[in-house]
Design an enzyme around this catalytic site. Structure first.
Site, mmCIF file in Angstrom:
data_model
loop_
_atom_site.group_PDB
_atom_site.id
_atom_site.type_symbol
_atom_site.label_atom_id
_atom_site.label_comp_id
_atom_site.label_asym_id
_atom_site.label_seq_id
_atom_site.Cartn_x
_atom_site.Cartn_y
_atom_site.Cartn_z
ATOM 1 N N TYR A 69 38.233 35.286 50.031
ATOM 2 C CA TYR A 69 38.532 35.175 48.599
ATOM 3 C C TYR A 69 37.843 33.920 48.053
ATOM 4 C CZ TYR A 69 42.207 38.680 49.493
ATOM 5 O OH TYR A 69 42.912 39.807 49.866
ATOM 6 N N LEU A 216 50.681 46.152 41.581
ATOM 7 C CA LEU A 216 50.778 46.433 40.143
ATOM 8 C C LEU A 216 49.732 47.462 39.747
ATOM 9 C CD1 LEU A 216 51.070 42.693 38.990
ATOM 10 C CD2 LEU A 216 52.934 44.330 39.245
ATOM 11 N N GLY A 217 49.128 48.116 40.744
ATOM 12 C CA GLY A 217 48.048 49.053 40.440
ATOM 13 C C GLY A 217 46.890 48.330 39.768
#
Ligand code: NAP
Length: 295
Positions: A69, A216-217
Site C-alpha cells: 500500500y 462497504l463495497g
C-alpha cells in the site's frame, strides 16, 4: 442512550484471533491513506495521521495494511501516527503482491521475496514480530505450499506470531492448514458481494477470523433494500452494510477503509447499530448477482 455518548468499536463485541489476540470486531483498513491508485503519499498527510489516531481513540485495535500500500506508505504512516503502539493493538500486514505503479499489481510470493518483504514490514512498523502476517494472494508462478511454508518458517523464527491468508479458495485454506495454523482469511465480501459466503461459514466453523475486504463495497453499491433499512433505522446505508456484516457471522471482522476522520466516525458508529432480526433476514434474502457477473 444520550445524544453525546460516543460509540466505540467495542460495541461490536470481540473476537479472539489465533487463540490469543482479542480485538474489537470492527477494525480499520489502512489502504486508503495512500495516494491515488494506492500509490505514493496521501494528498493530505495530516488527515491520514489524524484518521489513524482517531481510529485508535474510537476503540479500533485491529488495523489492516500491506507492504504494497503505497508501497511502504501505509505501514510508515501507521508507525508515525501510533508508535509506540498502545497495548493490545494488532497490526495485520501482508506480503506477496507488489504494487509497481498506480493501480498495478504484480505477484511475487516466492519464499525469498516473502522473507525480504517481512523484513521491510518489521522495519517500517518498528516491530520485532508481526502479529498477523497474511499471504496477500497466491502466486500462480510459485507453489502455494512453498509460499505458505516460507511463512511457517518465519513464524518458527519468531518473526511472525500468526500466519493468515488473503484472496483464497477453501482449497487453499485447507492446504495451508496442513502446513501451519491459519488464523484469518481476508477475501472480498460485503452485503452486495457474497461470492465468499461459503468461506465465511467455513471460517466460522473452524474458529478462523474472516476479514472482509471492501466491506462497504468500496462505496459503490447502494441497494434499495439497504437504503430502506437505513431510513427505518435512522442510520446511513454504509452503516447498515457494516451492521449486516457484523450480524452475518460472529467471526466476521470488517476493516472499512477511509482517509477521512468524518467517514471513520460514521463507520465506527455502526458498531452500535443492532439490526433487528426482520431487517437482517430481509437484507440477507436480497439476491445480488456476483460482482464478477455485473457490468
Ligand atoms: N486483501 C486484499 O486484496 C485487499 C484488497 C482491497 C482492500 N483491502 C483491505 O480492506 C480495506 C477495506 O477495503 P477498501 O478500502 O478497498 O473498501 P471499502 O472499505 O469497502 O470502501 C472504501 C471506500 O469507501 C469510502 N468510504 C469509507 N467510509 C465512507 C463513508 N462513511 N462515507 C462515504 N464513503 C466512505 C472511502 O473513501 P474515503 O477515503 O473518502 O472515505 C473509500 O473510497 C482496505 O483499506 C484494505 O486494508 C484488502
Amino acid at each position: 442512550m444520550s445524544e453525546t455518548q460516543v460509540i466505540t468499536a467495542a460495541a461490536a463485541g470481540t473476537f479472539t484471533i489465533g487463540g490469543d489476540l482479542t480485538v474489537n470486531r470492527l477494525g480499520y483498513g489502512a489502504m486508503r491513506i495512500t495516494g491515488t491508485g494506492i500509490w505514493g503519499p496521501p494528498a493530505d498527510k495530516a488527515a491520514a495521521l489524524a484518521t489513524l489516531r482517531r481510529a485508535v481513540e474510537l476503540g479500533v485495535n485491529l488495523i489492516d495494511t500491506a507492504d504494497s500500500y503505497g508501497p511502504a506508505v501505509s505501514e510508515e504512516l501507521i508507525a508515525e501516527a501510533l508508535y509506540p503502539y498502545p497495548a493490545g493493538l494488532v497490526i495485520a500486514t501482508k506480503g506477496g503482491w507488489e504494487r509497481v505503479g498506480p493501480g498495478q499489481w504484480t505477484h511475487n510470493a516466492s519464499p525469498k521475496h516473502l522473507a525480504q518483504a517481512l523484513e521491510g514490514s518489521l522495519k517500517r512498523l518498528r516491530l520485532d514480530r508481526i502479529d498477523i502476517y497474511q499471504l496477500h494472494i497466491p502466486d500462480p508462478a510459485v507453489s502455494f505450499e512453498a509460499s505458505v511454508g516460507a511463512l511457517a518458517q518465519l513464524r518458527e523464527q519468531g518473526k511472525i506470531r500468526h500466519v493468515a491468508l488473503s484472496n483464497v479458495t477453501r482449497e487453499h485454506i485447507e492446504r495451508a492448514r496442513k502446513i501451519v495454523p491459519i488464523v484469518s482469511v481476508q477475501n472480498r465480501y460485503s452485503f452486495a458481494d457474497r461470492e465468499s459466503d461459503f468461506i465465511v461459514d467455513y471460517c466460522e466453523q473452524n474458529s478462523i477470523a474472516f476479514m472482509p475486504w471492501a466491506p462497504l463495497g468500496q462505496a459503490k453499491e447502494a441497494h434499495d433494500a439497504i437504503q430502506k433499512a437505513a431510513r427505518n433505522l435512522k442510520s446511513t446505508p454504509l452503516q447498515v452494510a457494516l451492521a449486516w456484516l457484523l450480524k452475518r457471522s460472529k467471526g466476521i471482522l470488517p476493516i472499512p477503509g477511509t482517509s477521512s476522520v468524518a467517514h471513520l466516525e460514521e463507520n465506527i458508529a455502526a458498531a452500535g447499530l443492532e439490526l433487528p432480526e426482520a431487517a437482517f433476514e430481509e437484507l440477507s434474502s436480497v439476491n445480488i448477482p456476483p460482482a464478477s457477473l455485473r457490468g
